[in-house]
Design a protein around this motif. Sequence first.
Motif: not given
Length: 370
Positions: A254-271
Motif C-alpha cells: 500500500r501507498l500511504d499517500i500520493d503527494n501530487v503538489r503538496e509541500a513537505g509531504i513524503p510518499e511511503n510504500t509498505n509491505v
Amino acid sequence: VQRCFKGPPGRRGIGACQDGMQRCQGTGEFGTWGMCEGGISPSTDVCDQLDNDCDGCADNAICCTQTMLNCPGPNDPRVPPGNPYTDYMIDGGMFWSAPATSWKWEIKGGPCDELLKRTSNHQSFTMMGDTTQHLIFHPTLSGDYTVTMTVTDAQGMTHTCTFLVHINGPGLRVELCWDTTGMTDIDLHLHKPGTTSSWFNATEDCYYHNCKAPLPFLPMQQVNWGYMSSPLMECVGSPSGPAWMSINACYNPRLDIDNVREAGIPENTNVDVPREGETFRVMVHYYSGTIATHPLVNIYCGGQLRSTYGAAPDLVPGFDRGGADNHGPMWRVADVKTHVVGGMTTCDITPLHPAGMMSGYYVTPDSNVY
C-alpha cells in the motif's frame, strides 16, 4: 548506511550513548563514509541519574543533593518504540519531579525530515504541547527521532534531557522525499517480486494508480500480490485513513499517500508481511514539473533504516522534467531481498547502476523497462 558512534570507541554502547548512522558518499573505489548523524554521543555529566559521558559511572558523584532530573537512557521502558501515523505521547513528569516554570520540546528527524525542513520549511511530523509538560508527537516516517526536553525550575535554572524515540514500521517500508515538493510531482514505485514486466503495469507495479487507499465514491483496482491484510490500526492514522476504514482493510502492498503538489509531504510504500527470499525493485518517476529536482529514498527493514540513496552530495542526475505515465526520467534505485527470521524482517539491498557500470545512478529518460 551503517551504524556509527560519535565518541571514543571504548565508550560505545555504555551509559546514555547510542549509535547514529552514516551514509556512504560516492560509489566504488571513490566511496567514503559521511558524517555520523543522529545517535547520542558522550557529553559532560550532569545531575540527571544518567551516565552522560559514558564512562560507566552515572553522575560521577557530582550531585550534592538529590536531583529532580531522571533522564531516559537506551531501552528505557518510559520511552517505548512507536509506529508511523500513530500519536506518541511523552509526559515530562516522568523525567522531572519538581515544580517547573516552563517546558520546551524539540525533535530532530531523519534524512527526509532534514531535506524537507531545509527546502520547504516543513517536517514529516507534527507536535502538540511543545511548551507544556505533555508532548504529543505524530510521526509519519520510520526511524530514530532525537528528542530534547528542556525544563526550567522555580529558581530559573534549566535542565535538559536528550534521548531517542524509535519509530518502527513493520516489514519492508520505502520512503521517498524530494526538494521541490509543492512544485513537482514525483512518484514512488515498487515492483512485484519474481516478475520483470515493464513499469506502470496494473498488476505488478505498486504505485499511485493501484496502491493507495480506494475512495468509496471512486472505485479503483487494488493490486493483489497474495499478502495478508494488516490490522486496520496500521492504516487509520495515515492521510488516507478514512478511506481505509471505509473498506475495513489495510492492504499489502500500500501507498500511504500520493503527494501530487503538496509541500513537505513524503510518499511511503509498505509491505508489512513480505515473505522469505523475495526481491522487490524500487523505482522513482518524475511525473510532472519542469524544474530540476533531487529525490531521496530511505529503505527500512523491520523498522531499521538500512539504506539511503540520493542524499547530498550524491545527487541523482537527470531529474529535470516530467513525462506522465511511461515517460520522463525513471530512477531504478535498488533491489531489496527480504528475509524473515522469527517474525522479524531483515533484508539485503543491492543498489542499481547503469548497464555495464559499477557505479552511478540508473536513470533512463522515457524508458519504462524493468
